[in-house]
Design an enzyme around this catalytic site. Sequence first.
Site, mmCIF file in Angstrom:
data_model
loop_
_atom_site.group_PDB
_atom_site.id
_atom_site.type_symbol
_atom_site.label_atom_id
_atom_site.label_comp_id
_atom_site.label_asym_id
_atom_site.label_seq_id
_atom_site.Cartn_x
_atom_site.Cartn_y
_atom_site.Cartn_z
ATOM 1 N N CYS A 1 14.680 36.038 -19.753
ATOM 2 C CA CYS A 1 14.923 37.337 -19.621
ATOM 3 C C CYS A 1 16.190 38.014 -19.671
ATOM 4 O O CYS A 1 16.454 39.055 -20.306
ATOM 5 C CB CYS A 1 14.086 37.954 -18.542
ATOM 6 S SG CYS A 1 12.799 36.982 -17.709
ATOM 7 N N ASP A 2 17.030 37.479 -19.040
ATOM 8 C CA ASP A 2 18.377 37.900 -18.762
ATOM 9 C C ASP A 2 19.584 37.143 -19.350
ATOM 10 O O ASP A 2 20.854 37.777 -19.084
ATOM 11 C CB ASP A 2 18.858 38.013 -17.129
ATOM 12 C CG ASP A 2 17.570 38.964 -16.551
ATOM 13 O OD1 ASP A 2 17.251 39.967 -17.189
ATOM 14 O OD2 ASP A 2 17.355 38.919 -15.587
ATOM 15 N N CYS B 1 15.651 34.491 -14.064
ATOM 16 C CA CYS B 1 14.866 34.389 -15.178
ATOM 17 C C CYS B 1 15.958 34.307 -16.325
ATOM 18 O O CYS B 1 16.398 35.264 -16.855
ATOM 19 C CB CYS B 1 13.709 35.532 -15.589
ATOM 20 S SG CYS B 1 12.981 35.395 -16.975
HETATM 21 C C1 LIG Z 1 14.579 39.479 -11.631
HETATM 22 C C2 LIG Z 1 13.444 39.055 -12.761
HETATM 23 C C3 LIG Z 1 13.702 39.609 -14.099
HETATM 24 C C4 LIG Z 1 12.742 39.614 -15.023
HETATM 25 N N1 LIG Z 1 13.006 40.151 -16.298
HETATM 26 C C5 LIG Z 1 11.972 39.980 -17.135
HETATM 27 C C6 LIG Z 1 12.312 40.507 -18.559
HETATM 28 O O1 LIG Z 1 13.358 40.957 -18.760
HETATM 29 N N2 LIG Z 1 11.360 40.391 -19.413
HETATM 30 C C7 LIG Z 1 10.088 39.753 -19.164
HETATM 31 O O2 LIG Z 1 9.373 39.720 -20.159
HETATM 32 N N3 LIG Z 1 9.714 39.318 -17.999
HETATM 33 C C8 LIG Z 1 10.874 39.417 -16.984
HETATM 34 N N4 LIG Z 1 10.389 38.975 -15.660
HETATM 35 C C9 LIG Z 1 9.347 38.276 -15.771
HETATM 36 C C10 LIG Z 1 8.035 39.320 -15.251
HETATM 37 O O3 LIG Z 1 8.592 40.097 -14.213
HETATM 38 C C11 LIG Z 1 6.822 38.579 -14.752
HETATM 39 O O4 LIG Z 1 6.474 37.698 -15.827
HETATM 40 C C12 LIG Z 1 5.831 39.609 -14.729
HETATM 41 O O5 LIG Z 1 6.134 40.769 -13.698
HETATM 42 C C13 LIG Z 1 4.404 39.000 -14.347
HETATM 43 O O6 LIG Z 1 3.404 40.001 -14.193
HETATM 44 P P1 LIG Z 1 2.130 39.861 -13.248
HETATM 45 O O7 LIG Z 1 1.617 40.954 -13.489
HETATM 46 O O8 LIG Z 1 1.584 38.640 -13.730
HETATM 47 O O9 LIG Z 1 2.784 39.592 -11.861
HETATM 48 P P2 LIG Z 1 3.590 40.280 -10.946
HETATM 49 O O10 LIG Z 1 4.500 41.205 -11.644
HETATM 50 O O11 LIG Z 1 4.287 39.478 -10.018
HETATM 51 O O12 LIG Z 1 2.764 41.307 -10.022
HETATM 52 C C14 LIG Z 1 2.114 41.070 -9.035
HETATM 53 C C15 LIG Z 1 1.064 41.995 -8.256
HETATM 54 O O13 LIG Z 1 0.526 41.349 -7.392
HETATM 55 C C16 LIG Z 1 0.419 42.003 -6.213
HETATM 56 N N5 LIG Z 1 0.013 41.143 -5.110
HETATM 57 C C17 LIG Z 1 0.355 40.102 -4.676
HETATM 58 N N6 LIG Z 1 -0.486 39.543 -3.545
HETATM 59 C C18 LIG Z 1 -1.429 40.557 -3.541
HETATM 60 C C19 LIG Z 1 -2.326 40.535 -2.675
HETATM 61 N N7 LIG Z 1 -2.841 40.005 -1.749
HETATM 62 N N8 LIG Z 1 -3.364 41.775 -2.789
HETATM 63 C C20 LIG Z 1 -2.995 42.731 -3.452
HETATM 64 N N9 LIG Z 1 -1.974 42.511 -4.551
HETATM 65 C C21 LIG Z 1 -1.130 41.375 -4.399
HETATM 66 C C22 LIG Z 1 1.943 42.428 -6.024
HETATM 67 O O14 LIG Z 1 2.144 43.654 -5.338
HETATM 68 C C23 LIG Z 1 2.375 42.719 -7.452
HETATM 69 O O15 LIG Z 1 2.013 44.229 -7.726
HETATM 70 C C24 LIG Z 1 11.268 38.857 -14.764
HETATM 71 C C25 LIG Z 1 11.297 38.445 -13.593
HETATM 72 C C26 LIG Z 1 12.221 38.784 -12.506
HETATM 73 C C27 LIG Z 1 11.834 37.960 -11.025
#
Ligand SMILES: Cc1cc2nc3c(=O)[nH]c(=O)nc-3n(C[C@H](O)[C@H](O)[C@H](O)COP(=O)(O)OP(=O)(O)OC[C@H]3O[C@@H](n4cnc5c(N)ncnc54)[C@H](O)[C@@H]3O)c2cc1C
Length: 344
Positions: free
Chosen positions: A137-138, A134
């Site tokens: 983000c970084d 990302c």
């Molecule tokens: C390396 C990296 C660095 C990042 N740094 C930043 C940053 O500095 N700032 C920023 O704003 N964003 C950052 N991001 C982006 C940010 O992490 C995401 O936008 C955010 O986490 C999205 O949140 P979410 O809850 O939609 O999904 P996610 O965080 O992807 O969570 C998904 C959840 O769903 C669960 N899940 C999946 N399938 C199932 C299932 N079948 N049953 C039950 N649970 C399930 C998983 O276990 C997980 O808990 C970064 C991403 C990455 C990869």
Amino acid sequence: MQYKEKVSILGSGAAGLTAAIYTARAGLNPLVIQGLQAGGQLTITTDVENFPGFPKGILGPELMEEMHKQAERFGTRLIYDMAESVDVTRRPFRITTSQDEILTDTLIVCTGASAKLLGHDSELKLMGHGVSACATCDGFFFKDKDVVVVGGGDTALEEACFLTRFCRSVTIIHRRSHFRASAIMVERVKQQQKISLLVDSVLDEILGVEQGAVTGIKVRNVATGSISELAVDGVFIAIGHKPNTELLEGQLELTESGYIKTVGVKTAIPGVFAAGDVQDERYRQAITAAGSGCMAALEAQWFLEGLAHKAVVSSTTCEIASDVEHVKTKVRKKAAQAERLTVA
Ligand SMILES: Cc1cc2nc3c(=O)[nH]c(=O)nc-3n(C[C@H](O)[C@H](O)[C@H](O)COP(=O)(O)OP(=O)(O)OC[C@H]3O[C@@H](n4cnc5c(N)ncnc54)[C@H](O)[C@@H]3O)c2cc1C
């Protein structure tokens, strides 16, 4: 075991835990099914500097731990399990996990979209230590550094352009000689003096595991097979994202790229909501995920209030109907009495 919930949330990332905080504070006693990555994607990164409220930044895992505690404080129940299938074709909706069948009045899907990775050991070991998926983000952490971006689509080229704001040099590594990206993006990249292109090439290995930080990469030319080393400080993998929606196929409408189709956070099925990266192909940030988690929670709360109101209206309608029936019977009896008296 089978049990019934008012609100079930799939996923424990920023979206799922925010939805949990809001529905828990509304007294709805939500259940969060955490999935395999408890805390979501931010648990695999180090510093998060763009989540409001943390002027000095916060570690990704620490931020998620705090959200988890906040959700628990108001009565959220979190289980370490994974939804294996979902049935939203009948009410209450049904979620099957490895242990249980959960019936639920509302469902909030927050299963995220995972960044596709190359699959090297070194990539996972150095994630958050020079490897990122990302640039938004970084990128800021790579001021005056040399980085590579792996990928050939619009996103990769956009990330490369964005990184020129901070980095000394940006090299795009692409496995083909032609880019999948739009012609306009390719042209923009070619105009950028800080960007150089390494085509027909694949990243073979990321160096620096022993030092705990990226020091360089090994690149293989796919045409000649020759391997060369490039000293860099950062590696941005930009080969796309995969929304975690397999279990919803045939249940909810998905976009061409597999994201859940929503209007705001509403799916086409009343009572089923989606929040966070799983329905957001564009922004994919922790704060936008949290924001939409809040929206989904409020929608679920209003949906349940609507159900309760309908139940009151229909029981009141029944009461009125039975009162009317009672009056009608009385009137009929009186009329019959009057008729008997007249005859007499
Ligand atoms: C390396 C990296 C660095 C990042 N740094 C930043 C940053 O500095 N700032 C920023 O704003 N964003 C950052 N991001 C982006 C940010 O992490 C995401 O936008 C955010 O986490 C999205 O949140 P979410 O809850 O939609 O999904 P996610 O965080 O992807 O969570 C998904 C959840 O769903 C669960 N899940 C999946 N399938 C199932 C299932 N079948 N049953 C039950 N649970 C399930 C998983 O276990 C997980 O808990 C970064 C991403 C990455 C990869």
